[in-house]
Design an enzyme around this catalytic site. Structure first.
Site, PDB file in Angstrom:
ATOM      1  N   ASN A 146       0.805  -1.224   0.000  1.00 46.18           N
ATOM      2  CA  ASN A 146       0.000   0.000   0.000  1.00 46.18           C
ATOM      3  C   ASN A 146       0.839   1.276   0.000  1.00 46.18           C
ATOM      4  OD1 ASN A 146       0.733  -0.697   2.713  1.00 46.18           O
ATOM      5  ND2 ASN A 146      -0.818   0.703   3.486  1.00 46.18           N
ATOM      6  N   GLY A 222       2.077  -5.354   7.972  1.00 51.81           N
ATOM      7  CA  GLY A 222       1.096  -6.163   7.254  1.00 51.81           C
ATOM      8  C   GLY A 222      -0.085  -6.497   8.146  1.00 51.81           C
ATOM      9  N   GLU A 225      -3.004 -11.452  11.096  1.00 49.81           N
ATOM     10  CA  GLU A 225      -2.841 -12.898  11.058  1.00 49.81           C
ATOM     11  C   GLU A 225      -1.394 -13.268  10.744  1.00 49.81           C
ATOM     12  OE1 GLU A 225      -6.781 -11.732  11.184  1.00 49.81           O
ATOM     13  OE2 GLU A 225      -5.344 -11.154   9.614  1.00 49.81           O
ATOM     14  N   GLY A 227       1.161 -11.311  11.190  1.00 48.05           N
ATOM     15  CA  GLY A 227       1.961 -10.820  12.302  1.00 48.05           C
ATOM     16  C   GLY A 227       2.010 -11.806  13.462  1.00 48.05           C
ATOM     17  N   GLU A 244       3.972  -3.836  12.780  1.00 47.25           N
ATOM     18  CA  GLU A 244       2.925  -2.835  12.573  1.00 47.25           C
ATOM     19  C   GLU A 244       1.825  -3.523  11.799  1.00 47.25           C
ATOM     20  OE1 GLU A 244       0.423  -0.784  11.000  1.00 47.25           O
ATOM     21  OE2 GLU A 244       1.941   0.129   9.703  1.00 47.25           O
ATOM     22  N   CYS A 278      -2.878   2.051   6.550  1.00 47.21           N
ATOM     23  CA  CYS A 278      -3.081   1.489   7.891  1.00 47.21           C
ATOM     24  C   CYS A 278      -3.726   2.492   8.831  1.00 47.21           C
ATOM     25  CB  CYS A 278      -1.741   1.029   8.480  1.00 47.21           C
ATOM     26  SG  CYS A 278      -0.978  -0.328   7.578  1.00 47.21           S
ATOM     27  N   GLU A 457       8.150   2.523  14.625  1.00 44.94           N
ATOM     28  CA  GLU A 457       8.914   3.024  13.500  1.00 44.94           C
ATOM     29  C   GLU A 457       9.235   4.495  13.792  1.00 44.94           C
ATOM     30  OE1 GLU A 457       9.648   0.912  11.138  1.00 44.94           O
ATOM     31  OE2 GLU A 457       7.943  -0.377  10.638  1.00 44.94           O
TER      32      GLU A 457
END
Length: 476
Positions: A146, A222, A225, A227, A244, A278, A457
């Site tokens: 994205n 991402g 699931e 993660g 994240e 996100c 981040e």
């Protein structure tokens, strides 16, 4: 286009390929290797070989290379943005912003490239301690489709500045701009092997990178699931993690807000990049005194949006990145209708017609009168659908905002500092915006709570996460 390992183009071990296509037209752009476990191992070998000399450079020297890389990204920003729009779909102006944003991130890390902070501890007769921070070694980064250029900057900048070497896996639908920027790092003077890019599916290349015992840290952006799966694998190896994992960001608009400004904030916050962000506004809570006016104003603006190929200058919103993304959004809106969980004010279906036949377009969609228990308020909706809920007061807005397993971002729109204080203290999120949404400068730590992940981040927080403390005890 080939992978980038040890500074040279590297074909996949099995010599199979992944086609990259424009989501607006279906046009074939290029192909990249479908990497394998062997390719990951080769990339880690190259990163290990480069680690010694790279980590021995001063942080200032590493920062100079990041600065030169930023200059090259700015030099080529138009070509990079054009490529990003072709593979990702977003409007060209958004791609230009993203590419320039990546350069800005690299410049920021170059600007803080002093020697890493340490401390001296005097223990009297027992001696003295010197505590410093050292790089972890070979690190891995897995980035999504994205915002692939910005997120590459988030991960590459602090990892390299701290003295680590890196193996990066881009998304299979958007690898081309990442590979192009990887070559700019080499042009800037980054030693071969310090940054390696391996293309391929997450279930093979991504998992192999996570399982590689010589990789000391994984930074992943991402879905939840994946993660959770990464956390379990990394936990067995005591591997450092930054995760994240997305969010369902609430936007709260109070009665005293600047309504036109809030409407513009919701418009950009939800429909930027076709809602595939996100930290996009994914739930809108409107005070009952201003809800009718707000809904009218935003409906007028949404219905005036121009949907189309991101390369066309008049385009306000491009396509979704893939057929599967559009199918998910179609299912979400269909379920809302079938369950009578809300009223569609505008949009609500794929865009049809000859100009859109080969692309993954979906109408920007507004939904009012959404039931508090509706699934659209609980899931992360990664597309141009904005559910709106009317609330009687701030307490209700905060309670509803917290009815989510996520906790990435949130915003409140008000002129009242006591309202800001109450939202900041009580809404579960890693970042709270006031009278804005989405803005994340590289100086600002970014990450979430709850199911939105662990770690941060950006800023010194990210830099520290790519290091570990090491203590010298001097017993005189």
């Amino acid at each position: 286009m080939d992978m980038l390992i040890n500074g040279t183009a590297a074909p996949a071990a099995d010599e199979s390929w992944i086609d990259v296509k424009n989501p607006a037209t279906g046009e074939y752009i290029d192909h990249v290797p479908r990497g394998s476990v062997a390719d990951v191992d080769a990339a880690v070998d190259a990163a290990e070989d480069a680690f010694g000399s790279w980590s021995e450079k001063t942080m200032r020297d590493r920062g100079l290379i990041l600065s030169r890389a930023a200059d090259l990204v700015r030099r080529d920003h138009k070509d990079l943005a054009h490529l990003l729009t072709r593979e990702q779909g977003k409007p060209l102006r958004e791609s230009i912003d993203e590419v320039r944003g990546c350069a800005n991130i690299l410049e920021y890390y170059a600007s803080i490239a002093g020697q890493p902070a340490g401390e001296a501890v005097h223990l009297g007769k027992a001696g003295d301690c010197l505590v410093t921070r050292v790089p972890l070694g070979v690190c891995g980064a897995i980035i999504p489709w994205n915002m692939p250029v910005i997120i590459m900057g988030w991960k590459v900048g602090p990892a390299l500045l701290a003295g680590n070497t890196l193996v990066l896996k881009p998304a299979s639908t958007t690898p081309l701009t990442n590979l192009r920027i990887g070559r700019l790092f080499l042009e800037a003077g980054l030693p071969a092997g310090a940054l390696n890019i391996v293309t391929g599916p997450g279930e093979s290349v991504g998992e192999a990178l996570v399982r590689q015992a010589r990789v000391k840290k994984i930074s992943f952006t991402g879905n939840c699931e994946t993660g959770h799966k990464i956390q379990k694998i990394a936990g067995d190896q005591l591997k450092a993690l930054t995760l994240e994992l997305g969010g369902s960001d609430p936007m709260i608009v109070m009665a005293d807000a600047d309504i036109p400004k809030a409407v513009e904030g919701a418009l950009r916050g939800r429909f930027y990049n076709a809602g595939q962000v996100c930290t996009a506004v994914k739930r809108l809570y409107l005070h009952e005194q201003i809800a009718p006016e707000f809904m009218h104003l935003i409906t007028v603006k949404v219905e005036a949006m121009k949907i189309g190929n991101g390369l066309l200058p008049e385009t306000d919103m491009g396509p979704l990145n893939s057929q599967s993304q559009r199918d998910r959004i179609t299912t979400v809106v269909t379920d809302i209708n079938d369950r009578e969980e809300g009223k569609i004010l505008t949009g609500g279906s794929p865009v049809t017609g000859n100009d859109y036949a080969n692309g993954f377009f979906y109408q920007p969609t507004l939904i009012s009168d959404v039931s508090p228990d509706a699934a659209v308020l609980k899931k992360e909706i990664f597309g141009p659908v904005l559910p709106m809920v009317t609330v009687p007061d701030l307490r209700t807005a905060i309670r509803e905002a917290n009815r989510s397993r996520y906790g990435l971002g949130a915003s409140v729109w008000t002129r009242d500092l006591s309202t800001v204080k109450e939202v900041f203290q009580n809404v579960h999120a890693g970042i709270i915006w006031v009278n804005r949404h989405l803005t994340i400068p590289p100086e600002v730590p970014f990450g979430g709570t709850n199911e939105s992940g662990i770690g941060r981040e950006n800023g010194f927080h990210a830099l520290d996460s790519y290091t570990q403390t090491k203590t010298l005890f001097l017993g005189w």
